[in-house]
Write a protein that holds these residues in place. Structure first.
Motif: not given
Length: 813
Positions: A365-371
């Motif tokens: 979930n943390y990885i998917n939210k990276l911008t």
């Protein structure tokens, strides 16, 4: 007919009655490579053409492989070829400038980084074509039976951190301008030399490239493929000819060619050569390690992800996919954590997490939210992972860095790893993209006692991750020792300290034996589990050997010497690199190739134009990620036909070209469509990715506290001390007084005292180089020395001096 010429944001435009068009002096690049066994010999021909009605100087920033041994440069004018000669860099620059002023055609080839080069070509006549020919040798990457040949084609924009230096070499920036990518700073004093003007999205340069590769492996070649380009393959007996397909000639990505050779993998390959300089050899050793699959040691993995603006789009998506596979591929007993960085540094957890379903879900979930956005403040991220808490000292700490490496302060990062990576820990690097900074990624892995992996932004990730885990999970060959048996002195071998070997990874050594007497090289080591490894290589030197071997040894020695100076240049280190480069006729940061025509070819009293060659944005890189929302709003600058060089003054157009307009003025002062100063079509290397920095004041300047963390920590326990100028030579009394006043205002925090002896190279009013005389200096605290270096680099000299200064300062309470 050309009516006017305008320089806009680093490129020249021609205004014709019909339209305004960009000037592209570089028309074509031809690459011819011949591969014999483990060695490639490459010839690069750059064809420049003058589209103007006045004399042209073209300046082109371009890449070559970071391990390339560049040993030849020529310029070809019609049917006449002029061979370049290797000189000390400053001497070569002086020869080039003098030839330019005299009206002679001249070429100057310089190295900015191991993988960034500048080609300058002066006095190209109107309508004339001149070719520059560059030749180099390189050792191919070889892993588990697979050979890889790489030819980089474009330098992607580099992020330049630090405080801008007023009046820098590129003429970019001002005291009120925002920090840009293309100016010199106290951290990157040559930042203005690293970035070429980038074409905007949708605009195509007429510059194209053609590559021909001939492979002669001595045995049948199999599975020839390229993940980067469309290629045409033809076979003739045991030789293979590879060419780029006609529709894939845009120079905007690395060419990657991979192939295998028939038969079982060779366990040892030795290439040797002898000449008047002695005997040289290259050893490629692939130990046949025996290991059990169940011998997997629990590890603690810290992932560090670059989320700066250059990662926007495909590169970040590729890193996210890699990260998801990394997390799901961990062994049950492993622990892990995630840190990401851009302007700031963030983390998944303050401590390592156990590898269970809940934590894996949390990580995904943390990885998917990276911008991706902001500047590439990599030093913050590196410091965060090097100091990340350890909760189980029994685990092997592995740091995995994912980045494109688009920075100009590589040495600052390498110095941090070299000094602070704990014994037993490993640092691995992954580059995702079409034109990543292989120099940084390869070197950081070497200093981190790990492995570097490069994957394109559009390549499948599953096999890359599986291979990586096979390598770090399996036993390595450690404690490698080399012993010589034979007559004469022992050979000089690089790397001086052989790295630990991972599964399927060869040991590559380059050696020199001055007396060229043969003998035996005994290689010993320990395989995980305590098993002893031993191998003996017989070495004989023959004059009929491959001459590239000597060049590659010279290149390896230069690399070893440069690794010792990542903290800062030293007098002995620079002398050693220079001597090696001159002996082996090699390009380096302290040597350059210069070629000059015998005849005067243009009238030196007539005007001329000078232009940087605009280049493509690297494939897959977002213009918005690099430049931000101001990507296409760079203010045009009028500059034009220049007076002859002897008459240049600070008030002439040469000093106005590529000057940065302060950000606040851009919209208000932008000319309307059709006005004489039309809106720029070229992006000045980047002004996006600005950062918010915490700063503290010292000596009337601002420096990032993140770069001086050691000094700030020391300030809590150490007294304030000052510098005392002991002696200065090379300056008049007035300048000595100004330098003394400047340095004695610097406040430092240290508990140590001692003397520092520097040699300063000042050119046209700028401190270009600060060399520390280690033998004569008694003060050893590196963090304080770094502050003093940056102070000297930032010294604003009120005169256009060119001189060498010897300076002794005392750090005293």
């Amino acid at each position: 007919m050309t009516q006017t010429i305008e320089r806009q944001a680093g490129g020249l435009y021609v205004q014709t009655p019909e339209q305004q068009q960009i000037a592209f002096p570089l028309k074509h690049t031809e690459v011819q490579a011949k591969i014999a066994g483990n060695i490639s010999r490459v010839e690069v021909t750059q064809s420049f053409e003058n589209p103007f009605t006045t004399t042209l100087e073209a300046v082109y920033i371009f890449p070559l492989p970071d391990e390339a041994a560049v040993d030849d440069m020529l310029i070809r004018i019609g049917d006449k070829t002029i061979k370049g000669s290797i000189k000390k860099r400053q001497e070569a620059q002086q020869i080039y400038e003098q030839a330019k002023e005299q009206g002679r055609t001249a070429g100057l080839l310089e190295q900015e980084r191991d993988n960034i080069f500048t080609q300058s070509l002066a006095n190209i006549q109107p309508g004339e074509q001149i070719d520059v020919i560059i030749r180099y040798s390189e050792s191919l990457k070889f892993t588990a039976g697979n050979y890889e040949f790489v030819f980089p084609m474009v330098v992607a924009p580099r992020y330049i951190p630090g405080i801008p230096i007023e009046g820098n070499a590129g003429g970019v920036g001002s005291a009120t301008a925002p920090m840009t990518q293309n100016q010199d700073t106290d951290i990157v004093p040559d930042g203005s030399r690293l970035n070429a003007p980038i074409l905007p999205s949708g605009m195509r340069s007429p510059h194209n490239i053609n590559v021909t590769i001939e492979i002669d492996a001595g045995v049948e070649v199999q599975n020839v493929q390229s993940p980067s380009h469309q290629i045409q393959i033809s076979y003739a007996e045991k030789r293979v000819l590879v060419k780029l397909a006609g529709g894939d000639t845009i120079p905007n990505k690395d060419l990657i060619l991979r192939y295998q050779v028939a038969g079982e993998s060779t366990q040892a390959t030795v290439l040797s050569q002898a000449d008047e300089r002695g005997g040289h050899f290259a050893l490629y050793l692939i130990p046949a390690l025996q290991y059990r699959q169940d011998q997997v040691v629990p590890k603690d993995v810290v992932f560090l992800i670059d989320t700066s603006g250059s990662q926007m789009g495909a590169p970040l998506m590729q890193c996210q996919e890699l990260m998801r596979r990394f997390i799901n591929g961990l062994n049950p007993d492993d622990t892990f954590s995630i840190v990401d960085f851009s302007d700031t540094t963030r983390q998944l957890s303050p401590v390592p997490l156990a590898n269970n379903a809940q934590n894996r879900t949390r990580a995904i979930n943390y990885i998917n939210k990276l911008t991706a956005n902001g500047g590439t403040e990599m030093l913050r991220g590196i410091r965060a992972v090097l100091n990340f808490p350890v909760t189980d000292p029994g685990r092997l700490r592995s740091i995995v860095l994912l980045t494109d490496g688009y920075i100009g302060n590589e040495n600052q990062i390498l110095a941090e790893v070299q000094q602070h990576l704990k014994s037993g820990n490993r640092l691995y690097s992954f580059g995702a993209g079409s034109s990543v900074n292989r120099f940084l990624l390869n070197r950081i892995a070497e200093l981190g006692r790990g492995i570097s992996h490069i994957i394109r932004h559009d390549e499948p990730t599953d096999e890359v991750v599986n291979k990586f885990y096979r390598q770090i999970n399996n036993p390595v060959l450690a404690n490698i020792n080399l012993q010589w048996e034979g007559d004469g002195d022992s050979p000089i071998i690089y790397p001086a300290t052989p790295p630990d070997l991972f599964a399927e990874q060869p040991l590559v050594l380059f050696g020199k034996k001055p007396d060229a007497c043969g003998g035996k090289l005994h290689i010993t080591g320990i395989v995980a589990g305590g098993t002893r490894y031993q191998n003996t290589i017989n070495l004989e030197f023959e004059e009929t050997g491959n001459p590239a071997i000597a060049q590659l040894w010279g290149r390896s020695r230069i690399k070893e010497l440069m690794n010792k100076m990542v903290h800062g240049e030293t007098k002995l280190g620079v002398e050693a690199v220079t001597d090696t480069a001159l002996t082996y006729q090699l390009l380096s940061q302290y040597t350059a190739f210069v070629a000059v025509s015998d005849d005067v070819r243009v009238n030196p009293l007539q005007g001329s134009v000078s232009v940087q060659v605009p280049v493509e944005m690297a494939e897959g890189i977002s213009h918005q990620g690099i430049y931000g929302s101001v990507a296409m709003s760079i203010e045009p600058i009028r500059a034009c036909i220049m007076p002859a060089a002897p008459h240049v003054t600070p008030d002439t157009p040469e000093f106005l070209t590529r000057t940065r307009i302060p950000k606040k003025q851009k919209k208000k002062n932008r000319p309307s469509p059709g006005a004489p100063e039309a809106e720029s079509f070229l992006s000045e290397p980047p002004s996006g990715r600005l950062q918010n920095k915490e700063k503290y004041s010292y000596a009337d300047e601002s420096l990032e506290d993140i770069d001086l963390a050691a000094v700030n920590f020391a300030s809590r326990i150490a007294p304030v001390v000052h510098l005392k100028v002991v002696s200065v030579t090379g300056l008049n009394e007035q300048m000595i007084a100004l330098l003394t006043q400047y340095l004695e205002a610097v406040s430092l925090h240290t508990g140590c005292c001692g003397d520092l002896v520097f040699e300063l190279q000042i050119n046209k009013g700028r401190v270009r180089q600060v060399l520390l005389d280690e033998q004569a200096s008694t003060f050893k605290e590196q963090a304080v020395i770094d502050v003093i270096r940056r102070s000297l680099i930032s010294w604003r000299i009120p005169q256009l001096l060119t001189t060498t200064v010897s300076l002794t300062v005392r750090v005293q309470t």
